[in-house]
Design a protein around this motif. Structure first.
Motif, PDB file in Angstrom:
ATOM      1  N   GLN A  95       8.129   5.172  -5.268  1.00  0.00           N
ATOM      2  CA  GLN A  95       8.570   5.718  -3.989  1.00  0.00           C
ATOM      3  C   GLN A  95       8.079   4.891  -2.809  1.00  0.00           C
ATOM      4  O   GLN A  95       7.143   4.109  -2.911  1.00  0.00           O
ATOM      5  CB  GLN A  95       8.075   7.161  -3.842  1.00  0.00           C
ATOM      6  CG  GLN A  95       8.819   8.129  -4.757  1.00  0.00           C
ATOM      7  CD  GLN A  95       8.341   9.558  -4.523  1.00  0.00           C
ATOM      8  OE1 GLN A  95       7.155   9.813  -4.590  1.00  0.00           O
ATOM      9  NE2 GLN A  95       9.272  10.455  -4.254  1.00  0.00           N
ATOM     10  N   ARG A  96       8.735   5.127  -1.681  1.00  0.00           N
ATOM     11  CA  ARG A  96       8.303   4.494  -0.435  1.00  0.00           C
ATOM     12  C   ARG A  96       6.928   5.025  -0.034  1.00  0.00           C
ATOM     13  O   ARG A  96       6.491   6.058  -0.516  1.00  0.00           O
ATOM     14  CB  ARG A  96       9.328   4.808   0.660  1.00  0.00           C
ATOM     15  CG  ARG A  96      10.644   4.063   0.491  1.00  0.00           C
ATOM     16  CD  ARG A  96      11.752   4.722   1.294  1.00  0.00           C
ATOM     17  NE  ARG A  96      12.358   5.833   0.572  1.00  0.00           N
ATOM     18  CZ  ARG A  96      12.991   6.845   1.141  1.00  0.00           C
ATOM     19  NH1 ARG A  96      13.083   6.901   2.456  1.00  0.00           N
ATOM     20  NH2 ARG A  96      13.518   7.805   0.428  1.00  0.00           N
ATOM     21  N   PRO A  97       6.246   4.313   0.865  1.00  0.00           N
ATOM     22  CA  PRO A  97       4.878   4.724   1.204  1.00  0.00           C
ATOM     23  C   PRO A  97       4.829   6.119   1.823  1.00  0.00           C
ATOM     24  O   PRO A  97       5.781   6.556   2.479  1.00  0.00           O
ATOM     25  CB  PRO A  97       4.438   3.658   2.206  1.00  0.00           C
ATOM     26  CG  PRO A  97       5.696   3.047   2.721  1.00  0.00           C
ATOM     27  CD  PRO A  97       6.670   3.112   1.600  1.00  0.00           C
ATOM     28  N   TRP A  98       3.707   6.778   1.621  1.00  0.00           N
ATOM     29  CA  TRP A  98       3.468   8.103   2.199  1.00  0.00           C
ATOM     30  C   TRP A  98       2.446   7.990   3.321  1.00  0.00           C
ATOM     31  O   TRP A  98       1.422   7.323   3.176  1.00  0.00           O
ATOM     32  CB  TRP A  98       2.937   9.059   1.134  1.00  0.00           C
ATOM     33  CG  TRP A  98       4.008   9.626   0.242  1.00  0.00           C
ATOM     34  CD1 TRP A  98       4.533   9.062  -0.878  1.00  0.00           C
ATOM     35  CD2 TRP A  98       4.674  10.875   0.413  1.00  0.00           C
ATOM     36  NE1 TRP A  98       5.500   9.879  -1.423  1.00  0.00           N
ATOM     37  CE2 TRP A  98       5.597  11.006  -0.648  1.00  0.00           C
ATOM     38  CE3 TRP A  98       4.592  11.900   1.356  1.00  0.00           C
ATOM     39  CZ2 TRP A  98       6.420  12.121  -0.796  1.00  0.00           C
ATOM     40  CZ3 TRP A  98       5.414  13.014   1.203  1.00  0.00           C
ATOM     41  CH2 TRP A  98       6.319  13.113   0.139  1.00  0.00           C
ATOM     42  N   LEU A  99       2.717   8.672   4.427  1.00  0.00           N
ATOM     43  CA  LEU A  99       1.795   8.695   5.560  1.00  0.00           C
ATOM     44  C   LEU A  99       1.226  10.100   5.741  1.00  0.00           C
ATOM     45  O   LEU A  99       1.967  11.081   5.797  1.00  0.00           O
ATOM     46  CB  LEU A  99       2.513   8.273   6.847  1.00  0.00           C
ATOM     47  CG  LEU A  99       1.662   8.357   8.128  1.00  0.00           C
ATOM     48  CD1 LEU A  99       0.550   7.313   8.107  1.00  0.00           C
ATOM     49  CD2 LEU A  99       2.530   8.198   9.374  1.00  0.00           C
ATOM     50  N   TYR A 130       0.860  -1.183   0.000  1.00  0.00           N
ATOM     51  CA  TYR A 130       0.000   0.000   0.000  1.00  0.00           C
ATOM     52  C   TYR A 130       0.895   1.232   0.000  1.00  0.00           C
ATOM     53  O   TYR A 130       1.821   1.347   0.804  1.00  0.00           O
ATOM     54  CB  TYR A 130      -0.917  -0.005   1.222  1.00  0.00           C
ATOM     55  CG  TYR A 130      -2.133  -0.893   1.042  1.00  0.00           C
ATOM     56  CD1 TYR A 130      -3.311  -0.399   0.506  1.00  0.00           C
ATOM     57  CD2 TYR A 130      -2.087  -2.241   1.382  1.00  0.00           C
ATOM     58  CE1 TYR A 130      -4.427  -1.210   0.328  1.00  0.00           C
ATOM     59  CE2 TYR A 130      -3.186  -3.068   1.210  1.00  0.00           C
ATOM     60  CZ  TYR A 130      -4.359  -2.542   0.677  1.00  0.00           C
ATOM     61  OH  TYR A 130      -5.461  -3.357   0.503  1.00  0.00           O
ATOM     62  N   LYS A 131       0.621   2.161  -0.913  1.00  0.00           N
ATOM     63  CA  LYS A 131       1.537   3.286  -1.123  1.00  0.00           C
ATOM     64  C   LYS A 131       1.101   4.570  -0.436  1.00  0.00           C
ATOM     65  O   LYS A 131       1.933   5.392  -0.065  1.00  0.00           O
ATOM     66  CB  LYS A 131       1.686   3.562  -2.632  1.00  0.00           C
ATOM     67  CG  LYS A 131       2.411   2.466  -3.387  1.00  0.00           C
ATOM     68  CD  LYS A 131       3.844   2.348  -2.925  1.00  0.00           C
ATOM     69  CE  LYS A 131       4.605   1.288  -3.711  1.00  0.00           C
ATOM     70  NZ  LYS A 131       5.979   1.149  -3.215  1.00  0.00           N
ATOM     71  N   ILE A 132      -0.196   4.796  -0.329  1.00  0.00           N
ATOM     72  CA  ILE A 132      -0.681   5.996   0.347  1.00  0.00           C
ATOM     73  C   ILE A 132      -1.521   5.555   1.535  1.00  0.00           C
ATOM     74  O   ILE A 132      -2.495   4.813   1.385  1.00  0.00           O
ATOM     75  CB  ILE A 132      -1.494   6.902  -0.598  1.00  0.00           C
ATOM     76  CG1 ILE A 132      -0.582   7.431  -1.708  1.00  0.00           C
ATOM     77  CG2 ILE A 132      -2.139   8.046   0.169  1.00  0.00           C
ATOM     78  CD1 ILE A 132      -1.232   8.439  -2.615  1.00  0.00           C
ATOM     79  N   ILE A 133      -1.137   6.013   2.716  1.00  0.00           N
ATOM     80  CA  ILE A 133      -1.823   5.638   3.943  1.00  0.00           C
ATOM     81  C   ILE A 133      -2.291   6.917   4.628  1.00  0.00           C
ATOM     82  O   ILE A 133      -1.470   7.776   4.990  1.00  0.00           O
ATOM     83  CB  ILE A 133      -0.902   4.830   4.876  1.00  0.00           C
ATOM     84  CG1 ILE A 133      -0.460   3.537   4.167  1.00  0.00           C
ATOM     85  CG2 ILE A 133      -1.597   4.523   6.191  1.00  0.00           C
ATOM     86  CD1 ILE A 133       0.706   2.844   4.814  1.00  0.00           C
TER      87      ILE A 133
END
Length: 964
Positions: free
Chosen positions: A246-250, A167-170
């Motif tokens: 890219q790495r996931p975004w929080l 999951y990329k956008i959290i």
């Protein structure tokens, strides 16, 4: 404890936990003190320098405490519609974020809780979709925990696993206030990001999991920061570019119109990579989205009208309320998305219409994919244990101090006052006690209780831990400020006397008496009832008195509301521990965690189940200091919380039965009790709930409220006397169809009693107007209705007495002798005698066949969750439970050849000793006639009017045919 010694302690604790787990597995036994000693001896050789910094006895105590903890079993209702199973052991290999979070939690929670966290997060994640799955998909679910039971820790673990899975956008929707959002951000900094999101800092220092795994290349991206103003904004958005590599975004954001509109605008204009050719809607197809909605029953539920038409079809042009609309719109702009709501009070969530949807905003937030019920660990203290429920009566513990109106009403008048000359307070109210601007005696007592708690904790070596007191008496900020001044003045007076020794003798003598006569004995009673696996030390007054000057000097008073500048700066005091009295309203009412909460003074009189439950900040974990915790609240609140615990337990039992039946969330037709004063949730949130005509099928009803007028008591005694006289010959109560070995009964039994006799008795018996659920005429109407389907036509009636003994009090009723039973009143009322529970658990099993008894027992064991707050006991039940008995009687068990017996009702009769009631008005009255009815479950459509239940759209939509 210094930082270096704390690190050494945590390090040894983490390693010893893992070694003990392996040792226990090898020995196929539970952890023993001898086993702990052997493993620590091994570590002492390997970690000599660390051992030199720590107290070995404290390590042993902590390991014994942790090894005694258990965690119950979760339960999940799920739908496989458009879902592909995907989560297997192979898929979890190499997961970085979960591995470091798991290691981070090792020193913080027992290994049983850590294992349970792994299982629970797997269970929820598996209900979501594989983020690598191509095409459009949408999963929406709900996780129901207990109040203050660790939901943040659970969804932090879920976020770590979801990010590992792809999951990329959290997006975490974290409450309505800045301080709660910032608190959640700090927790996720430590558990997921691994760095402190400090605003405008050149370097972001590693924290939490970042100290375990120092590889900065795996750091997730953060779109928000931990400051009070660190929410998502346009300046941050302008610098952000998202790509699948890219790495996931929080994102940790408030449920706020401006913030969510900014986020939605950014998604539409900076993230969307596709346009739907049919609708023109901008879509994100390359980034799977996970939305975590903390306190999902608050702010997120659409309170608009008419989301569906009279035929149950969604109004595609309905305009949802703002927050609900924006959350749904964010989800609707992603082709691959998952939404998980977290709450302890799902009353509002179950009223979301399961078919609500619009073209512009997509489906509503009904948890169509799954609902997971989390069990509480054995050290959790919640409403079930504190206030009890219909299925369990708690001990009368000094944990709760019920205040009479006279102890606070003149100072802070509320709507519930019984005095006509006292009017509810309003904004601008100036609280006065005996004509002076000072705290009432009951609040002064509560403050002293907090002082004793801090002193005991300091003497136990917990002085470096946070300790908090909550004062919640009004929603008006102007009044809160007055309370702050009065509390601060009282604290200044105490501090001045103890630090300067001025006019101290009388104060110290009264405090010594209070500590020795009330507080210390209360600690011992609480330990005996609720504390396991811990040795908590007592201290004489001389030791307490010696540390009081330091304790009083350390306590701070903080005002926590929208207009106050104060903050609960626990982080700033993490080395010394913050000792704080927090005074506020809505900001303290929901979500905000008060670290080390010891004492609560709580007078707020909200009338909604969910609001009251969320205000229960005193629930949670109190390892090492539960015995010094105290709750001061009104007698009425104690009664309300008992009813709420009852409603929550009924909801969970219904849930368990549906899990056993293999139902899906859309088949989860829930009924939630309503109260004569309480409402389930706000009326706006219930806009999809229709007041149903009532069914009692599958219910246990018991009289627990009686008039305290002797003429009423006599009239009801005469009613039960006439009824029994007409029943004819009796069997001894021991002559049942099946009596389990070791059981013995005292009483009388009648079989095949015609329904007409029972109906006539109910119409003759007068229930109290405050008995919100037990209305004899309405119950009689219901039985008459069910008779039309040939149900409840033939009754078993039992007159149940106390076993013979030296304290027996025989009375004759209807020509039969019976020993009266003892039920002490639960709370004082001017107009009634109220008890907590009437029947004994075994009573509902009266006159079952052996096959029915065993089938109900098996079902009871299959639905047992080992959930501490449900007072289920540590071992699976050895006797069948009421809900499962009623289900077996109503549905039968086809594979065991047990037919349904829906024609049979069970009426249980009792005589209560009026002297044992401890109600002065009843001292020389006739016995108090009481009864309970156990109704088998039924799929019948028969109902009676004047409903006392509210049902969600699934039930009134006719989708509950799974029962058949």
């Amino acid at each position: 404890m210094t930082i270096s010694s704390q690190k050494a302690f945590d390090s040894i604790l983490s390693m010893s936990q893992n070694m003990l787990r392996l040792a226990a597995d090898r020995a196929k036994s539970s952890v023993t003190p001898d086993m702990i000693g052997k493993e620590l001896n091994k570590l002492a050789i390997m970690m000599e320098e660390d051992f030199a910094l720590v107290d070995r006895d404290a390590l042993v105590d902590e390991l014994i405490r942790r090894s005694s903890r258990t965690v119950g079993e979760n339960a999940t209702l799920s739908s496989s519609e458009d879902h592909v199973a995907w989560l297997a052991a192979e898929r979890k290999k190499g997961w970085t974020y979960w591995q470091r979070y798991s290691e981070y939690m090792e020193a913080r929670i027992p290994w049983t809780a850590q294992d349970a966290l792994d299982v629970a997060t797997d269970e929820v994640l598996s209900q979501l979709e594989d983020p690598t799955r191509e095409g459009a998909w949408d999963r929406r679910g709900l996780v129901v925990g207990h109040v203050q039971s660790g939901k943040t820790g659970n969804y932090t673990g879920l976020i770590c696993k979801a990010a590992d899975a792809g999951y990329k956008i959290i997006i975490v929707l974290a409450g309505l206030h800045n301080n709660l959002r910032a608190q959640t951000q700090i927790r996720l900094d430590e558990g997921f990001l691994g760095f402190a999101t400090i605003a405008d800092a050149d370097e972001l220092p590693a924290v939490g999991v970042g100290l375990i795994d120092k590889d900065t290349s795996v750091r997730p991206n953060a779109a928000t920061n931990r400051s009070d103003k660190g929410d998502f904004n346009t300046a941050v958005a302008a610098k952000m570019n998202i790509s699948p590599e890219q790495r996931p975004w929080l994102f940790v954001v408030k449920k706020n119109k401006t913030v969510l509109e900014r986020l939605l605008h950014w998604i539409r204009n900076r993230v969307a990579n596709h346009v739907d050719p049919e609708t023109g809607r901008k879509l994100v197809t390359n980034l799977p989205l996970l939305v975590i909605d903390d306190e999902s029953d608050h702010g997120s539920v659409d309170t608009g009208e008419d989301v569906v038409d009279e035929f149950g079809n969604p109004d595609l042009e309905h305009e949802p309320k703002t927050i609900n609309r924006l959350i749904r719109s964010i989800l609707h702009h992603f082709s691959r998305k998952a939404y998980v709501g977290y709450t302890a009070t799902p009353f509002a969530n179950i009223f979301i219409h399961d078919r609500g949807a619009t073209q512009e905003h997509g489906p509503d937030l009904f948890p169509a994919a799954f609902i997971t019920n989390l069990a509480a660990p054995s050290n959790y203290v919640g409403p079930g244990r504190v206030f009890g429920s219909a299925s369990s009566t708690p001990d009368d513990l000094p944990l709760v101090r019920a205040l009479s109106d006279e102890e606070f009403q003149p100072w802070m008048p509320s709507k519930t006052t019984t005095s006509p000359e006292i009017k509810p307070h309003k904004n601008g109210h100036r609280p006065r006690w005996q004509g002076e601007a000072r705290v009432p005696d009951s609040l002064a007592e509560a403050i002293r209780s907090f002082v004793y708690a801090c002193a005991v904790r300091k003497l136990r070596g917990q002085g470096g831990k946070h300790s908090s007191m909550l004062i919640h008496v009004t929603r008006f900020t102007s009044v809160q400020s007055e309370v702050v001044n009065q509390v601060a003045e009282y604290l200044r007076d105490l501090k001045g006397r103890y630090t300067r020794g001025i006019e101290l003798a009388n104060l110290e003598a009264s405090m010594r008496k209070e500590y020795e006569a009330t507080f210390l004995p209360g600690m011992r009673v609480i330990r005996a009832a609720l504390v396991e696996g811990e040795t908590l030390e007592d201290f004489p007054w001389s030791d307490i008195c010696a540390v009081l000057p330091d304790v009083l000097s350390d306590i701070r008073v903080r005002e926590i509301n929208g207009s106050a500048k104060d903050a609960l700066d626990y982080e700033e005091y993490k080395e010394t521990g913050l000792k704080v009295i927090a005074i506020g309203g809505d900001k303290l009412a929901r979500g905000l965690t008060l670290e080390g909460l010891c004492t609560s003074y709580f007078l707020r009189t909200a009338r909604m189940y969910d609001t009251l439950m969320q205000m229960g900040r005193w629930f949670g974990y109190r390892d090492g200091y539960l015995d010094v915790c105290r709750l001061y609240t009104s007698q009425e609140m104690v009664e309300w919380f008992g009813h709420i615990a009852d409603a929550a337990e009924e909801l969970r039992q219904e849930f368990d039965n549906m899990v056993a039946a293999g139902a899906t969330p859309k088949q989860f037709g829930l009924r939630v009790k309503s109260h004569s004063v309480l409402t389930v949730t706000s009326r706006a949130k219930m806009r999809n709930a229709r007041a149903m005509e009532l069914t009692y099928s599958g219910d246990l009803l018991q009289t627990i409220v009686f008039p305290n007028r002797k003429d009423y008591i006599t009239a009801n005694f005469q009613a039960i006397d006439r009824f029994i006289s007409a029943l004819g010959p009796t069997n001894d109560l021991n002559h049942q169809l099946f009596v389990p070995e070791g059981q013995k009964w005292s009483g009388h039994l009648w079989r095949e009693v015609p329904a007409l006799g029972v109906i006539s008795f109910l119409r003759d018996y007068r229930t109290h107007s405050a008995s919100f659920r037990i209305m004899s005429p309405l119950i009689a109407d219901f039985i008459e209705e069910m008779n039309k389907d040939r149900e409840l036509t033939s009754w078993t009636v039992a007159l149940i007495g106390k076993d013979s003994g030296p304290d027996e009090k025989p009375r004759t009723v209807g020509g039969h002798s019976i020993n009266m039973i003892q039920r002490r009143r639960a709370t004082e009322h001017a107009d009634r005698y109220s008890i907590k529970s009437l029947i004994s658990p075994r009573d509902q099993a009266i006159d079952l066949t052996e096959a029915e008894w065993k089938a109900a027992l098996e079902l009871s064991q299959n639905t047992w969750r080992n959930d501490t707050d449900r007072n289920e006991g540590k071992e699976p039940p050895s006797e069948p439970r009421g809900p499962q008995i009623r289900r077996v009687l109503g549905e039968g068990v086809a594979e065991a050849g047990i037919p349904a017996r829906r024609e049979r009702g069970l009426l249980l009769l009792y005589l209560l000793d009026p002297v044992g009631a401890e109600v002065p008005e009843l001292a020389d009255a006739d016995p108090v006639a009481a009864w309970a009815i156990s109704f088998p479950s039924s799929a019948s459509e028969r109902r009676v009017s004047n409903s006392k239940y509210i049902a969600n759209s699934v039930l009134w939509g006719g989708l509950n045919d799974w029962v058949d």
